[in-house]
Enzyme design. Structure first.
Site, PDB file in Angstrom:
ATOM      1  N   ASP A  12      12.338  33.370  27.670  1.00  0.00           N
ATOM      2  CA  ASP A  12      12.318  33.483  26.216  1.00  0.00           C
ATOM      3  C   ASP A  12      13.722  33.722  25.650  1.00  0.00           C
ATOM      4  O   ASP A  12      14.539  34.395  26.278  1.00  0.00           O
ATOM      5  CB  ASP A  12      11.393  34.638  25.818  1.00  0.00           C
ATOM      6  CG  ASP A  12      11.070  34.633  24.340  1.00  0.00           C
ATOM      7  OD1 ASP A  12      11.209  33.568  23.697  1.00  0.00           O
ATOM      8  OD2 ASP A  12      10.674  35.687  23.813  1.00  0.00           O
ATOM      9  N   ASN A  60       2.729  25.911  22.557  1.00  0.00           N
ATOM     10  CA  ASN A  60       4.007  25.334  22.119  1.00  0.00           C
ATOM     11  C   ASN A  60       3.866  23.958  21.477  1.00  0.00           C
ATOM     12  O   ASN A  60       4.804  23.470  20.822  1.00  0.00           O
ATOM     13  CB  ASN A  60       4.996  25.245  23.276  1.00  0.00           C
ATOM     14  CG  ASN A  60       5.614  26.573  23.654  1.00  0.00           C
ATOM     15  OD1 ASN A  60       6.042  26.783  24.782  1.00  0.00           O
ATOM     16  ND2 ASN A  60       5.655  27.511  22.707  1.00  0.00           N
ATOM     17  N   ARG A 179       9.889  39.008  31.634  1.00  0.00           N
ATOM     18  CA  ARG A 179      10.079  38.299  30.368  1.00  0.00           C
ATOM     19  C   ARG A 179      11.454  38.629  29.828  1.00  0.00           C
ATOM     20  O   ARG A 179      11.844  39.789  29.732  1.00  0.00           O
ATOM     21  CB  ARG A 179       9.027  38.685  29.326  1.00  0.00           C
ATOM     22  CG  ARG A 179       9.243  37.908  28.014  1.00  0.00           C
ATOM     23  CD  ARG A 179       8.157  38.149  27.001  1.00  0.00           C
ATOM     24  NE  ARG A 179       8.336  37.218  25.861  1.00  0.00           N
ATOM     25  CZ  ARG A 179       7.370  36.615  25.220  1.00  0.00           C
ATOM     26  NH1 ARG A 179       6.122  36.820  25.571  1.00  0.00           N
ATOM     27  NH2 ARG A 179       7.621  35.795  24.217  1.00  0.00           N
TER      28      ARG A 179
END
Length: 241
Positions: A12, A60, A179
């Site tokens: 990310d 997405n 993440r």
């Protein structure tokens, strides 16, 4: 020391990185693709057998069409450029996800890339058009088909029988989910697999997440005590997994 065989990463921060650089979003995604090489190499040096990267989620597709088109182009180019290099380095490529909305050209490129190094010891997994809920639903459908066919009794369904149809069934259990980008959620990623995985949230944007950052994550993982429902005393007494 904890065994670390399988790491997953939500990559990310590409768009935010591009904005910080005064560039268009696609520049961040291109920089992010280049980062994969460093993180994969660092992971392998630390004994990681499987690295699973969240490249494109089921959600997405809601992004602007031009961005989606650019991402699909990057994915295609990566497959065509990197699959042979990965194979030469002893890494096989595996893609998990639906694939139903990919173009025939991209679909064929995935099949070609996956076929190059099937027997390699290390695995790089690209999760594309992937969602954790999709993964569990898809596995449940496979069991339902067996029940319909009369080859499996509904009463015989267990966690293990569903696990056999999860998209990463041929890989070691997930040990660590990372993440980048500072967000504190797992965004429908590897929901089944992450049941007992350790979680690590890095403030670094993905294009800034280098080998040193990966090594820091691995060190943090090894410093933790994984109990899997047991007490610290049981683990310390050598009764753990």
């Amino acid at each position: 020391m904890n065994s670390l065989r399988h790491v997953a990463i939500i990559m990310d921060g590409n768009n935010r990185w591009a904005k910080q650089q005064g560039k268009k979003g696609i520049a961040g995604h291109k920089a992010g693709v280049e980062r994969i090489r460093d993180v994969l190499a660092a992971s392998r040096k630390r004994g990681v057998e499987a690295l699973t990267l969240f490249a494109f989620s089921s959600e997405n597709w809601k992004r602007p069409p031009k961005e989606v088109e650019a991402l699909m182009g990057l994915f295609y180019n990566y497959l065509k450029k990197e699959a042979k290099k990965l194979a030469d380095d002893g890494v096989r490529l595996k893609v998990i996800g639906s694939r139903e909305r990919f173009s025939p050209k991209l679909y064929d490129a995935i099949l070609e890339a996956e076929a190059i190094a099937k027997g390699a010891e290390s695995t790089l997994v690209i999760a594309a058009d992937y969602g954790g809920k999709w993964d569990i639903t898809h596995a449940a459908k496979q069991l339902a088909l067996q029940v319909e066919a009369g080859t499996l009794a509904a009463s015989a369904i267990t966690e293990h029988s569903l696990d056999a149809f999860i998209s990463t069934a041929d890989l070691p259990s997930l040990d660590l989910l990372v993440r980048t980008g500072g967000e504190l959620r797992i965004s429908n990623y590897l929901l089944w697999q992450a049941a007992y995985a350790e979680l690590y949230f890095s403030p670094l944007l993905w294009p800034d997440f280098d080998a040193a950052a990966m090594n820091a994550v691995v060190d943090d993982f090894h410093a933790r005590q994984r109990r899997f429902g047991q007490t610290s005393e049981q683990i310390e007494a050598g009764l753990g997994d």
